[in-house]
Enzyme design. Sequence first.
Site, short mmCIF file in Angstrom:
data_model
loop_
_atom_site.label_atom_id
_atom_site.label_comp_id
_atom_site.label_asym_id
_atom_site.label_seq_id
_atom_site.Cartn_x
_atom_site.Cartn_y
_atom_site.Cartn_z
CG MET A 11 -1.89 -1.13 1.32
SD MET A 11 -2.95 -1.00 2.79
CE MET A 11 -1.77 -0.99 4.12
CG ASP A 12 0.51 4.26 1.80
OD1 ASP A 12 -0.60 4.62 1.38
OD2 ASP A 12 0.77 4.10 3.00
CD GLU A 87 -7.44 -1.99 -4.90
OE1 GLU A 87 -6.82 -2.90 -4.33
OE2 GLU A 87 -7.38 -0.80 -4.55
CB ALA A 88 -5.01 -7.63 -9.98
CD GLN A 89 -5.15 -6.25 -4.04
OE1 GLN A 89 -4.59 -5.99 -5.11
NE2 GLN A 89 -5.67 -5.31 -3.26
#
Length: 217
Positions: A11-12, A87-89
């Site tokens: 993230m970030d 957001e493919a995770q």
Amino acid sequence: MAELHYFTGTMDSGKSTLALQTNHNHAARGRIGQIFTTHDRSGEALLSSRLGLTHEANEVSEGFDFWRHVVETLTRGGRIDYLICDEAQFYSPDQIDQLARIVDELQIDVFAFGILTDFRSLLFPGSARLVELADRMHVLQVEALCWCGKRATHNARTENGAMVTEGDQVVVGDVEDQDAEPADVAYEVLCRQHHRRRLTAARARAVSLAPEPLPFG
């Protein structure tokens, strides 16, 4: 030849910003693409960056079929040169297989963006499948930082300010604002050392960051 790309980082690290920039660059050259996302922080059917950039997107539900969607679009006379998949995770392994099939059989480029591991430091199934299938894997060079200043490598989940390591893999929450009251569910990035010790920014402030003892004695 079309390729399946996977851009990953904590993230970030600027994944959604890069997804939007990638779409802009290809669209500026006359290519036609479609954008997909799921569980975005700003709501359904929207790709958003923490820098404030947003773009309308197709929401990927649990049963969404990428292959059928693309084939039906092409059959109706539509044109697709590339897919942006943020957001493919959170995508299922079957959906990742569909993306690979689109690359191989329809020669459409796919650019997927996501994080590798969850708050327990375990691979997301979608990310694991992307690692297995991607033609190219790119680790983002914009380094997110732990509160201590070291490079952040782990994503932590907090509940009411306390770090947790158990629970559902997918729970949408706020990105931790270190100056705000703790949210019910929030996330922050930590270095491995402080993730192992469950030492979040809030907890570090609470204990006044006393010198940590050496790991022997």
